[in-house]
Scaffold this active site. Structure first.
Site, PDB file in Angstrom:
ATOM      1  N   HIS A   4      29.548 -48.589   9.880  1.00 29.26           N
ATOM      2  CA  HIS A   4      28.859 -49.939  10.212  1.00 29.26           C
ATOM      3  C   HIS A   4      27.516 -49.753  10.756  1.00 29.26           C
ATOM      4  CE1 HIS A   4      28.416 -54.036  11.105  1.00 29.26           C
ATOM      5  NE2 HIS A   4      28.285 -54.093  12.144  1.00 29.26           N
ATOM      6  N   HIS A  46      18.503 -53.214  15.907  1.00 30.73           N
ATOM      7  CA  HIS A  46      19.423 -52.212  16.089  1.00 30.73           C
ATOM      8  C   HIS A  46      18.794 -50.990  15.575  1.00 30.73           C
ATOM      9  CE1 HIS A  46      22.215 -55.211  16.411  1.00 30.73           C
ATOM     10  NE2 HIS A  46      22.234 -55.618  15.309  1.00 30.73           N
ATOM     11  N   HIS A 104      25.312 -53.831   9.649  1.00 33.75           N
ATOM     12  CA  HIS A 104      25.065 -53.976  10.984  1.00 33.75           C
ATOM     13  C   HIS A 104      23.393 -54.682  10.943  1.00 33.75           C
ATOM     14  CE1 HIS A 104      25.180 -53.477  15.184  1.00 33.75           C
ATOM     15  NE2 HIS A 104      24.417 -52.516  15.565  1.00 33.75           N
TER      16      HIS A 104
END
Length: 523
Positions: A380, A390, A417
């Protein structure tokens, strides 16, 4: 492996990069967030994309999410299975069926039927528990056996069911005020492998009273080996349940993959467990007719009783970890056509001494590249991403596992993600390396949070990036060549061309694992 663009003049030579340089550019990036927003692939960085405002989930009453009003007590609430997309038609009563691989020659069929509302001690306790303080209501969390039977009848002709398989006693689970339906799972092919590349017609029952669902069908996977190529895989991530999600599914159907890999963040239920029901109804017209395989994302880890829990994710889907020697449903592998596919867990222990790392080393070492020439990994959280959202969250996992992926000549690593598309060149430790994998981030399935539009200045390892919703397909053409395509939702569903299309050609490193070590020694 090397890359050959399907459109001339769109690729540039890959230069060197390092993670030290990437970290340094974060400071610069903070000053150019607006300038770099929406920069895209090999078009111009002067093209800017305005991030859509989050739309939220589709209403639970939407026709693709709601239980059909005329569905009877045995009509499945979640069915999943294996079949080509070209046969998909809307079946509103089949709201939650899912099919997944369950070992050589076997598939698992999962579905949900409505749970008992009265006449059980649990139901009485449930009604009473609604008046308890929230801390005590949360203590109801748990998976338990539930009344019912799980039966699948199947055969090689429509309406002719020559075989029958039974599952274990079905289960239910409760979280707070939510009680799930009855969760059924039956594995077919355990008493003898299902014939390969064959249409299987099936129906399910959860009552044991001779009341059956309508008929479904799927096509079993081809035999494992390069002779089964070409084979088309669909790849999708961070799907959610929005209008954009439906557009992604529509484009996916048009692409016609034989099976799908979803790299985490499925439903975005985020603790609202009724949203697991609506999401499964939304995808059921596809998952009841084609294999969909999952790895978990951060949104599958939901808090219950104050602690993170994988309860819904591990209860609703068959995750074939035992068949691949894994001790956890959060990571596993399987063989399909000419590929060995690994599903890694970004949110379970992944340190160098972890059970997952030990399992991964053994799993990769056992791969027979003559039998499965293509080696694909899914996770992910991405090892490589130049998006500010992220950024470097998977750095610890990269440090502990990236060398293993290179040593065993993994061809492509898919991740999600980040809600944008990005494809890398071959890269290892931030620098070009022809023996390293290509990384493709495809967390752009349509989730409610919208695309991530802000980027670092483009690293040398980044080949294409764009903050648009879409999906990908990987055509494994033969033992040495594959075609990767990324398709935008905003393009016509009938468009022949893809926004990003590249031919992958396996190099000596990827055909001979020993060449990886020779290349390292020569460097």
């Amino acid at each position: 492996m090397y890359l050959s663009r399907s459109r001339s003049g769109m690729e540039t030579a890959m230069g060197s990069a390092s993670f030290a340089r990437q970290a340094l550019t974060v400071v610069l990036a903070l000053a150019c967030v607006t300038l770099c927003a929406g920069s895209q692939g090999d078009f111009s960085n002067s093209l800017h994309f305005v991030r859509k405002a989050p739309k939220g989930h589709l209403p639970a009453t939407h026709t693709r999410l709601a239980r059909h009003p005329s569905a009877g007590p045995s009509a499945p609430e979640q069915v999943s299975s294996v079949l080509g997309f070209e046969k998909v038609t809307p079946l509103p009563r089949a709201s939650q069926i899912h099919i997944s691989l369950a070992g050589p020659g076997a598939v698992a069929v999962n579905w949900v039927t409505p749970g008992p509302e009265t006449s059980s001690s649990h139901s009485i306790l449930h009604r009473l528990s609604r008046h308890l303080p929230i801390q005590l209501r949360h203590a109801r969390l748990g998976r338990r056996l539930c009344p019912g039977t799980s039966i699948v009848q199947y055969g090689l002709e429509s309406g002719v069911y020559t075989s029958q398989a039974r599952g274990a006693v079905p289960t239910c689970y409760s979280v707070g005020d939510y009680d799930s339906g009855v969760l059924h799972e039956v594995v077919i092919g355990l008493d003898g492998p299902l014939p390969a590349s064959t249409d299987i017609f099936y129906r399910v029952s959860g009552s044991g009273a001779g009341v059956w669902s309508e008929e479904y069908a799927f096509t079993t996977p081809p035999p494992v080996g390069p002779a089964s190529l070409p084979y088309r895989l669909g790849v999708i991530g961070d799907l959610g349940q929005t209008e954009d999600s439906l557009e992604t599914l529509e484009h996916m159907v048009a692409s016609g993959p034989a099976s799908v890999m979803l790299v985490g963040d499925l439903s975005y239920a985020d603790g609202d467990h009724e949203r697991w029901d609506t999401w499964n109804r939304m995808v059921s017209p596809l998952t009841s007719r084609s294999v969909w395989m999952f790895t978990e994302g951060n949104h599958e880890r939901e808090r219950a009783s104050g602690v993170p829990s994988w309860l819904a994710y591990t209860s609703r889907f068959h995750l074939p970890h035992a068949a691949s020697g894994s001790g956890s449903p959060l990571y596993y592998s399987y063989d399909l056509a000419g590929a060995h596919v690994v599903m890694l867990g970004s949110y379970t222990d992944h340190g160098a001494d972890s059970d997952q790392a030990e399992w991964l080393a053994a799993d990769l070492a056992a791969v027979d590249r003559a039998r499965t020439p293509w080696l694909l990994v899914n996770m992910h959280a991405p090892f490589y991403s130049s998006n500010l959202n992220h950024l470097r969250e998977a750095e610890a996992m990269r440090v502990s596992m990236e060398t293993l992926l290179r040593q065993h000549a993994v061809d492509v690593v898919f991740a999600g993600h980040v809600h944008a598309y990005e494809r890398s060149y071959h890269v290892y430790d931030g620098a070009p390396d022809p023996c390293a994998p290509i990384y493709s981030n495809i967390g752009d399935g349509g989730n409610r949070e919208g695309p991530d539009t802000h980027w670092l200045p483009r690293p040398d390892w980044s080949a294409w990036r764009e903050p648009s919703f879409g999906h990908g397909t990987l055509d494994l053409l033969n033992s040495t060549h594959a075609q990767w395509r990324w398709v935008r939702n905003k393009d016509s569903v009938t468009a022949v061309d893809a926004a990003d299309a590249v031919t992958l050609v396996r190099s000596e490193c990827h055909m001979d694992r020993g060449a990886v070590d020779r290349a390292a020694a020569a460097a």
